[in-house]
Design a protein around this motif. Sequence first.
Motif, PDB file in Angstrom:
ATOM      1  N   VAL A  80      97.838 -16.188  10.914  1.00 16.21           N
ATOM      2  CA  VAL A  80      96.576 -16.854  11.247  1.00 16.21           C
ATOM      3  C   VAL A  80      96.345 -16.859  12.752  1.00 16.21           C
ATOM      4  CG1 VAL A  80      95.362 -19.052  11.168  1.00 16.21           C
ATOM      5  CG2 VAL A  80      96.604 -18.243   9.176  1.00 16.21           C
ATOM      6  N   VAL A  81      97.413 -17.113  13.534  1.00 14.57           N
ATOM      7  CA  VAL A  81      97.220 -17.360  14.969  1.00 14.57           C
ATOM      8  C   VAL A  81      97.207 -16.069  15.777  1.00 14.57           C
ATOM      9  CG1 VAL A  81      98.264 -18.431  16.984  1.00 14.57           C
ATOM     10  CG2 VAL A  81      98.153 -19.652  14.835  1.00 14.57           C
ATOM     11  N   THR A 122     100.746  -9.330  13.028  1.00 17.52           N
ATOM     12  CA  THR A 122     100.288  -9.746  11.699  1.00 17.52           C
ATOM     13  C   THR A 122     101.215  -9.176  10.622  1.00 17.52           C
ATOM     14  OG1 THR A 122      98.061  -9.628  12.561  1.00 17.52           O
ATOM     15  CG2 THR A 122      98.290  -9.819  10.193  1.00 17.52           C
ATOM     16  N   ILE A 123     101.598  -7.891  10.792  1.00 19.72           N
ATOM     17  CA  ILE A 123     102.485  -7.271   9.799  1.00 19.72           C
ATOM     18  C   ILE A 123     103.849  -7.939   9.833  1.00 19.72           C
ATOM     19  CG2 ILE A 123     103.587  -5.124   9.124  1.00 19.72           C
ATOM     20  CD1 ILE A 123     101.131  -3.707  10.314  1.00 19.72           C
ATOM     21  N   ILE A 124     104.334  -8.286  11.045  1.00 25.67           N
ATOM     22  CA  ILE A 124     105.613  -8.994  11.132  1.00 25.67           C
ATOM     23  C   ILE A 124     105.507 -10.332  10.404  1.00 25.67           C
ATOM     24  CG2 ILE A 124     107.222 -10.108  12.726  1.00 25.67           C
ATOM     25  CD1 ILE A 124     106.595  -7.890  14.719  1.00 25.67           C
ATOM     26  N   GLY A 125     104.350 -10.998  10.528  1.00 31.06           N
ATOM     27  CA  GLY A 125     104.128 -12.255   9.805  1.00 31.06           C
ATOM     28  C   GLY A 125     104.250 -12.050   8.306  1.00 31.06           C
ATOM     29  N   LEU A 126     103.641 -10.966   7.799  1.00 36.05           N
ATOM     30  CA  LEU A 126     103.744 -10.668   6.363  1.00 36.05           C
ATOM     31  C   LEU A 126     105.199 -10.481   5.960  1.00 36.05           C
ATOM     32  CD1 LEU A 126     100.948  -8.082   5.509  1.00 36.05           C
ATOM     33  CD2 LEU A 126     101.151 -10.416   4.732  1.00 36.05           C
ATOM     34  N   GLY A 168      91.390   2.422  20.303  1.00 38.94           N
ATOM     35  CA  GLY A 168      92.265   2.493  21.461  1.00 38.94           C
ATOM     36  C   GLY A 168      92.996   1.195  21.715  1.00 38.94           C
ATOM     37  N   SER A 169      93.133   0.379  20.669  1.00 39.74           N
ATOM     38  CA  SER A 169      93.738  -0.937  20.837  1.00 39.74           C
ATOM     39  C   SER A 169      94.166  -1.436  19.474  1.00 39.74           C
ATOM     40  CB  SER A 169      92.719  -1.888  21.461  1.00 39.74           C
ATOM     41  OG  SER A 169      93.008  -3.209  21.097  1.00 39.74           O
ATOM     42  N   ILE A 170      95.170  -2.334  19.432  1.00 39.07           N
ATOM     43  CA  ILE A 170      95.516  -2.915  18.141  1.00 39.07           C
ATOM     44  C   ILE A 170      95.227  -4.412  18.159  1.00 39.07           C
ATOM     45  CG2 ILE A 170      97.172  -1.212  17.337  1.00 39.07           C
ATOM     46  CD1 ILE A 170      99.359  -2.971  18.490  1.00 39.07           C
ATOM     47  N   ASP A 171      94.221  -4.784  18.941  1.00 37.33           N
ATOM     48  CA  ASP A 171      93.830  -6.190  19.031  1.00 37.33           C
ATOM     49  C   ASP A 171      92.804  -6.470  17.935  1.00 37.33           C
ATOM     50  OD1 ASP A 171      93.050  -8.679  19.674  1.00 37.33           O
ATOM     51  OD2 ASP A 171      92.788  -8.290  21.816  1.00 37.33           O
ATOM     52  N   LEU A 172      93.080  -7.488  17.107  1.00 34.97           N
ATOM     53  CA  LEU A 172      92.163  -7.775  16.000  1.00 34.97           C
ATOM     54  C   LEU A 172      90.816  -8.285  16.492  1.00 34.97           C
ATOM     55  CD1 LEU A 172      94.390  -9.345  13.256  1.00 34.97           C
ATOM     56  CD2 LEU A 172      93.106  -7.262  13.103  1.00 34.97           C
ATOM     57  N   TYR A 194     108.145 -19.130   4.951  1.00 33.61           N
ATOM     58  CA  TYR A 194     106.813 -18.895   4.389  1.00 33.61           C
ATOM     59  C   TYR A 194     105.738 -19.433   5.335  1.00 33.61           C
ATOM     60  CZ  TYR A 194     103.122 -18.948   0.858  1.00 33.61           C
ATOM     61  OH  TYR A 194     101.958 -18.734   0.171  1.00 33.61           O
ATOM     62  N   ILE A 195     105.947 -20.685   5.817  1.00 29.37           N
ATOM     63  CA  ILE A 195     104.934 -21.311   6.666  1.00 29.37           C
ATOM     64  C   ILE A 195     104.854 -20.621   8.030  1.00 29.37           C
ATOM     65  CG2 ILE A 195     104.320 -23.462   7.846  1.00 29.37           C
ATOM     66  CD1 ILE A 195     105.585 -24.878   5.386  1.00 29.37           C
ATOM     67  N   ILE A 196     106.033 -20.256   8.590  1.00 24.21           N
ATOM     68  CA  ILE A 196     106.033 -19.584   9.896  1.00 24.21           C
ATOM     69  C   ILE A 196     105.269 -18.259   9.807  1.00 24.21           C
ATOM     70  CG2 ILE A 196     107.509 -18.407  11.580  1.00 24.21           C
ATOM     71  CD1 ILE A 196     109.623 -20.550  10.960  1.00 24.21           C
TER      72      ILE A 196
END
Lengths: 104, 515
Positions: free
Chosen positions: A25-26, A33-37, A92-96, A17-19
């Motif tokens: 967040v990071v 981010t989706i992998i984090g979810l 043109g990018s997937i950078d948040l 959960y914490i990882i």
Amino acid sequence: MSSPDFTLYATTAIFLYIIGLYGIVVRRNMIRTIIGLEIVTAGVNLNFLTFTILNKDLLPLAQYFVVISIVIGAAVASLALMIVIQAYRHYGSIDLKKMSRLRW
Amino acid sequence: MVESWIILQPIAILFAGAILTPLIDPLGRAIKFEKIRDAFAIIIFILSLYSLLGIYEEVQKQGKLTYFLSPYSPQMGGVSFFVDQFSVFMAFLFCFLGLFVSIYSIRYMENDTGLDKYYSLLMSLVAGLVGISFAGDLFNLFIFWEAMSLSSYALVAFRKYRWEPIEASFKYLVMSTIGSLTALYAMSILYGLTGTLNISQLATIIPTLKVPLQTLYLIIVAIIAGFGVTASIVPFHFWLPDAHPAAPSGISAMLSGVVIKAGVYAIARILFTIFNPIAFDFGAILMLFGIITLSVANVMALLQRDIKRLLAFSSIVNIGYIIFGFGVGAYAINVYGMEGYSIAVLAIMGAIFHIFNHAIGKGLLFLGAGCFIHEAGTRDLLDLEGAGKKMPWTGTSFSLGLLALAGVPPLSGFWSKLFIILAGFTKLDNTFMVVTTSLVVLNAIFAAAYYLWLMQRLMLRSPKPKVEKVHEVPISMVLPVVLLGLITLVIGLWPFNIMSFAEVATKSLLGLIGG
């Protein structure tokens, strides 16, 4: 109320959960981010099964909960990936960092 | 128990509508009558309201209805449904606003493509909401929760050819999923400790548990934080001011009017039913969250220039009042025991009444804002100055909505705030309650200022060049707005019917009747 197995599984669930939260967040990459979810989902699902170590009666329903939770997680992930595709078309990018026109 | 299958009717009707809409759409194209999908959506919402009426009559007779849909016994926590007056109250509100939004969308959305998917998602959104209010066990609640959330993520991103909905929807999806997973984590601990997720079973097992009190408080905090993301309690509100303006206006009305109320419903149902407020002191936590939510969102709302963003922040403000009302109820029961129940009934009745008023009022405001945006093509308040003069019907109803939410007496928002504040001032020797309620009063006055400022901008200023050429919107758009405006006025002048419904809902939530 505790056995070595139980402690091991419960700690792993908390750590997953914490990882996952840390990753969300990071990391600034939408796919990460989706992998984090997904990691958070895995932690929660593991926690459902953890308690069946202590009480075998919980097992049938716990399995049913986890299977449905995995299905829901897949639906959320597919919707999120759809948004990633659309975002890639716009930027043109997937950078948040590039997606900071709305104030976070 | 024989008649209890009627519980499933509204959910089944709405889901069936969601599945059938994409099939009906090609039919409409074949017979050259594309609006058939709009008509179908309206019929589905009317049917679900009609079936809710049947449930309402049944609940009035029996107090509460339960229905099991699983091979596992309710003791083990199989799928179950549970309906009492509070559930019916919320379900009525969800379907009612759904009906208004689908009438409004006939003309508002006509320039968009993929409308079969739009109505399909709208119906599955309302089906999820009704399911949340009828769920009898926590996992069932989670499933409907995700059905509701998934539909609203997709609806926020509906205009995917623009950058704003995509960004807002991704942010909403990530934050809301973390929230629901946190709530699911709390559920997994509850299931491990008790062996069931059935809400009424949990209520009897929790007091007999031999676990440290900290564990149970951890679960309470996880529930508040998890569902609080959707209820947009500050500090979990960051997605809301982006997601609500980015959606099409009809969907903004649904999201601000009822979806965030589902979060409040889940918090109230779980905390008040499972954790007895006599034994657990979560009232003070809710009151503090309410105060923080009110204060932060009020300040943020003042800084906005975008009309929909301002309304979105005002939704957060109103969630603050509702959460505060529930908090006062729980706190009074915890501190004063049986004597506190009379205060709690007053406070929670105010909160439930405010849920209704805010759903109607904010639905009205977002639909009205949609009318202005539809005509003027801008969301900037400086450009929209004087638009209300050019669109008298929309402008007048919009002002009624603003005045109602500002809490001007005889309009609806005044009564609900009055009950919450009166409940907070019943015990004048309790410093905590008096100080927090005074802060709420200050915030209410402060909030009235920007509502009146917004009204003055839209109605009284001379029209700006951008709104020089606007004229009144089509009848199917103005009709829902005017009707919602009339409802706020009528309920302001005659609040007693809704109040008694809210009172019965409060008593069934607190277990005072229908047990």
